[in-house]
Design a protein around this motif. Structure first.
Motif, short mmCIF file in Angstrom:
data_model
loop_
_atom_site.label_atom_id
_atom_site.label_comp_id
_atom_site.label_asym_id
_atom_site.label_seq_id
_atom_site.Cartn_x
_atom_site.Cartn_y
_atom_site.Cartn_z
N ALA A 100 -2.40 13.74 -5.39
CA ALA A 100 -2.75 12.17 -6.96
C ALA A 100 -1.70 11.48 -6.35
O ALA A 100 -1.20 10.64 -7.18
N VAL A 101 -0.74 11.47 -4.91
CA VAL A 101 -0.55 10.11 -4.84
C VAL A 101 -0.78 9.00 -4.83
O VAL A 101 -1.13 7.88 -5.16
N GLU A 102 -2.18 9.01 -4.29
CA GLU A 102 -3.42 8.23 -4.33
C GLU A 102 -3.59 7.95 -6.43
O GLU A 102 -4.07 6.53 -6.03
N HIS A 103 -4.20 9.23 -6.38
CA HIS A 103 -4.94 8.38 -8.21
C HIS A 103 -3.89 8.02 -9.02
O HIS A 103 -3.67 7.20 -9.08
N TRP A 104 -2.49 7.97 -8.61
CA TRP A 104 -1.17 7.33 -9.34
C TRP A 104 -1.05 5.80 -8.57
O TRP A 104 -0.04 5.37 -9.03
N ASN A 105 -1.15 5.42 -7.48
CA ASN A 105 -1.12 4.75 -6.93
C ASN A 105 0.40 4.37 -6.22
O ASN A 105 0.46 2.81 -6.19
N LEU A 106 0.75 5.08 -6.20
CA LEU A 106 2.09 5.68 -5.88
C LEU A 106 2.21 5.04 -4.32
O LEU A 106 2.74 4.30 -4.15
N HIS A 107 0.79 5.42 -3.43
CA HIS A 107 1.58 4.78 -1.54
C HIS A 107 1.46 3.86 -2.11
O HIS A 107 1.61 3.23 -0.85
N LEU A 378 0.77 19.93 -10.89
CA LEU A 378 0.01 19.00 -11.39
C LEU A 378 -1.12 19.39 -11.84
O LEU A 378 -0.95 18.34 -12.64
N PHE A 379 -0.99 20.47 -12.67
CA PHE A 379 -1.99 20.48 -13.22
C PHE A 379 -1.27 21.30 -14.01
O PHE A 379 -2.33 21.08 -15.48
N VAL A 380 0.05 21.53 -14.30
CA VAL A 380 0.93 21.76 -15.83
C VAL A 380 1.80 20.42 -15.73
O VAL A 380 1.17 20.95 -17.36
N LEU A 381 2.04 20.54 -15.32
CA LEU A 381 3.30 18.80 -15.69
C LEU A 381 2.06 17.77 -16.42
O LEU A 381 1.20 17.27 -15.92
N PRO A 382 3.17 17.15 -18.08
CA PRO A 382 1.74 16.26 -18.30
C PRO A 382 2.05 14.67 -17.44
O PRO A 382 2.70 14.32 -16.98
N ALA A 383 1.34 13.64 -17.51
CA ALA A 383 1.23 12.78 -17.29
C ALA A 383 2.10 11.88 -18.40
O ALA A 383 2.66 10.85 -17.85
N LYS A 384 1.89 11.86 -19.64
CA LYS A 384 2.81 11.26 -20.37
C LYS A 384 4.26 11.85 -20.50
O LYS A 384 4.12 12.93 -20.69
N PRO A 385 5.24 11.28 -21.08
CA PRO A 385 6.43 12.20 -21.78
C PRO A 385 6.54 12.64 -23.27
O PRO A 385 5.76 12.38 -23.80
N PRO A 386 6.42 14.11 -22.92
CA PRO A 386 5.98 14.51 -24.26
C PRO A 386 6.90 14.28 -25.82
O PRO A 386 8.30 13.38 -24.95
N SER A 406 -3.11 15.06 -21.05
CA SER A 406 -3.74 15.32 -19.97
C SER A 406 -2.88 15.27 -19.21
O SER A 406 -1.48 14.84 -19.54
N THR A 407 -2.96 15.79 -17.94
CA THR A 407 -1.64 16.66 -16.38
C THR A 407 -1.57 15.19 -16.37
O THR A 407 -3.06 15.31 -15.99
N LEU A 408 -0.83 15.08 -14.56
CA LEU A 408 -0.56 14.57 -13.63
C LEU A 408 -1.93 14.65 -13.03
O LEU A 408 -2.21 12.93 -12.18
N LEU A 409 -2.37 15.61 -12.74
CA LEU A 409 -3.77 15.66 -11.63
C LEU A 409 -4.91 16.70 -13.14
O LEU A 409 -4.50 17.87 -13.13
N THR A 410 -6.17 16.06 -12.73
CA THR A 410 -6.80 16.56 -13.40
C THR A 410 -8.15 17.10 -12.45
O THR A 410 -8.40 16.62 -11.12
#
Length: 578
Positions: A100-107, A378-386, A406-410
């Motif tokens: 998830a960290v890598e997917h969102w380019n946080l690193h 990660l599979f529960v919380l949404p990727a965009k603000p509700p 969409s969630t934080l990680l699919t």
């Protein structure tokens, strides 16, 4: 004729090793015929396959599920249970957070921000690259960290080269005013290890400057792969051998009272990582950049054109990322939550939240529980603000219907980026350890090594480090730890030494493969860029191995001795009446 025959044999070497190794080892089960010999046959076969990689490492790790039941070492149901233990779930949960960290380019955002803070002098830039790489490899895979950092290093080096080339052109232009025709005939385009220069002056200064730039390229790229290997040792999930250790401890010593958990390992390994990182930085700076204290730490010095160019490259890369998104903030929050829960579960000096708040026994809630819990979020919380404020509007309803949630990680992303083979490799190691214990092979090997009790424990630790560091240069670090740890555990029981005194140095040494490009994936990535030769990596790597062994010896005989009570033989290891 002879050359072509030898070439054809070399091309068939994998098939020959794959086919003839089982027959070469057959005297063990056929002539001796004991359970110990049968288990040794399986371990010997897997060791050859792991070292030569004639089969994928994960496929070789599946052999105990076939061979142990056939040779009456273990029942099939008992073997298969070893492939998904608590340690595997810890690794699975930690990897999902890393994905998830890598997917969102946080690193990448963390890396660039730190580099902007550190500074752009070459020595400080190297220190910044090493610090960022080591920190990231504590949480995500060493390979992913290196693959992300090396392009950033490459962009900085290219910009530095372009700046130097412009300065050379200006110098040459001024010289042209005096003797334009002679310079045209004397100079031409030259490529130095991938770096293109417009002109080459026949002077010692020009040649020395080119050599310095080449050494800087070697040092800047080598520091990334070395820092990735060093940083992974600081956390349990940072690299495979650490997980092999905690799994083998639970397997071989079930009454060890969770002596190796995330907090205790971090408390021991993190200071060792810091010391080794600083020592590695000094060594690389010395051989590639030239160690100069005043030049490195001089305050108030005016930045050169090269330093300004490097800073602009890093700043531009950071600007392209834009502001932090809701998904990045959410993943960062879950990452911090994971680390806090790991540290406070069982800190050692007080009751953790697992035993205090939930009133659970120590063996009920483990680090794997925390890792899987955060991975599920990660599979529960949404990727965009509700859109809580505009639920009643028709526009909001239409948007929610048109855009899928969409969630934080699919699962598609997790399935694509997860290194599933490592789970099988860990499982195969646990199956080997269980087979060695049940068959009595570990006890027999430990008895054969009992004469080592006349040697001081610190000397045994140094011998183990040298042996494992040499072995891991030509095989997987996980496979190395898997093969050595059960033998060292039995040896420690036979000679009355705390098992952690030899198992911890073995685990750390398995990650210190610095000499060859094929030793680790980070080394191979850096070598593929073409700046570094095999001789360069070997020359720098042999001293890095010595630095690693010295740092491990210092750590295990100082704060490690106090943390793990290494001066006494623990009751949880006293199976043989020592």
């Amino acid at each position: 004729m002879v050359v072509s025959f030898m070439k054809s044999i070399w091309e068939l070497k994998n098939g020959l090793i794959l086919f003839f190794t089982p027959f070469f080892l057959l005297p063990l089960p056929l002539v001796i015929g004991t359970k110990e010999a049968n288990c040794a046959y399986v371990i010997g076969l897997m060791a050859v396959y792991w070292c030569t990689e004639v089969l994928p490492l994960a496929v070789t790790a599946l052999l105990p599920a076939v061979l142990f039941p056939l040779f009456n070492v273990m029942a099939s149901k008992d073997v298969c249970m070893q492939y998904l233990k608590d340690t595997n779930m810890l690794f699975l949960g930690g990897l999902m957070v890393a994905v998830a960290v890598e997917h969102w380019n946080l690193h990448k955002r963390i890396a660039l921000r730190v580099l902007l803070i550190v500074g752009v002098r070459p020595a400080l830039l190297m220190l910044g690259f090493m610090g960022v790489t080591a920190f990231l490899s504590m949480w995500i895979s060493n390979t992913a960290t290196t693959a992300m950092m090396v392009p950033i290093v490459q962009a900085v080096l290219v910009q530095l080269n372009n700046t130097v080339r412009e300065e050379d052109i200006q110098t040459i232009t001024s010289l042209d005013c005096e003797d334009k025709q002679s310079d045209k005939e004397a100079n031409g385009p030259v490529v130095v290890n991938g770096f293109s220069f417009s002109m080459e002056l026949e002077s010692a200064d020009q040649q020395q400057e080119a050599e310095e730039r080449l050494r800087m390229c070697k040092g800047m790229t080598l520091c990334v792969c070395y820092a990735a290997s060093i940083g992974g040792t600081a956390t349990l999930t940072g690299t495979g051998p650490n997980l092999v250790l905690t799994g083998q401890m639970s397997q071989l010593f079930p009454e060890n009272a969770d002596v190796i958990n995330f907090a205790s390992w971090f408390g021991f390994a993190f200071p060792n990582m810091i010391i080794m990182l600083i020592a590695a930085w000094i060594w690389l700076q010395t051989i590639f950049l030239g160690f100069n204290f005043r030049k490195t730490w001089g305050c108030g010095a005016v930045k050169t054109e090269k330093e300004i160019a490097a800073y602009n490259v890093i700043r531009e890369e950071h600007r392209h990322l834009g502001p932090m998104s809701y998904g990045e903030i959410s993943v960062l929050t879950l990452f911090i939550l994971l680390v806090v829960l790991w540290f406070t579960r069982e800190p050692g000096f007080m009751d953790g939240w697992a035993t205090g708040f939930f009133n659970a026994q120590k063996e009920y809630v483990t680090d794997a529980t925390v890792a899987v819990f955060v991975a599920v979020l990660l599979f529960v919380l949404p990727a965009k603000p509700p859109c809580l404020c505009s639920w009643g509007s028709q526009r909001s309803t239409a948007v929610l219907q048109s855009e899928p949630r969409s969630t934080l990680l699919t699962w598609q992303v997790a399935q694509m980026k997860m290194p599933w083979s490592i789970l099988l490799l860990l499982g195969g190691g646990f199956a080997l350890a269980k087979g060695s214990e049940d068959s009595g092979l570990s006890a027999w090997l430990g008895q054969q090594l009992s004469p080592l009790q006349s040697i001081p424990p610190w000397a045994i630790a140094i011998i183990v480090c040298l042996m494992v560091a040499t072995f891991t240069e030509c095989t997987s670090n996980v496979a190395t730890a898997t093969l050595f740890l059960p033998v060292l555990a039995s040896m420690s029981q036979s000679i009355g030494v705390n098992p952690l005194y030899v198992m911890v140095p073995c685990t750390l040494s398995a990650s210190f493969a610095f000499m060859l490009p094929v030793a680790t994936p980070p080394n191979a990535i850096v070598f593929s860029y073409g700046y570094v030769k095999v001789s360069d990596m070997a020359k720098a790597g042999i001293v890095m191995n010595i630095i690693g062994i010295l740092c491990i010896t210092l750590a295990i005989n100082s704060w490690g001795r106090a943390m793990f009570s290494l001066d006494s033989f623990p009751s949880w290891a006293n199976y043989t009446g020592v």
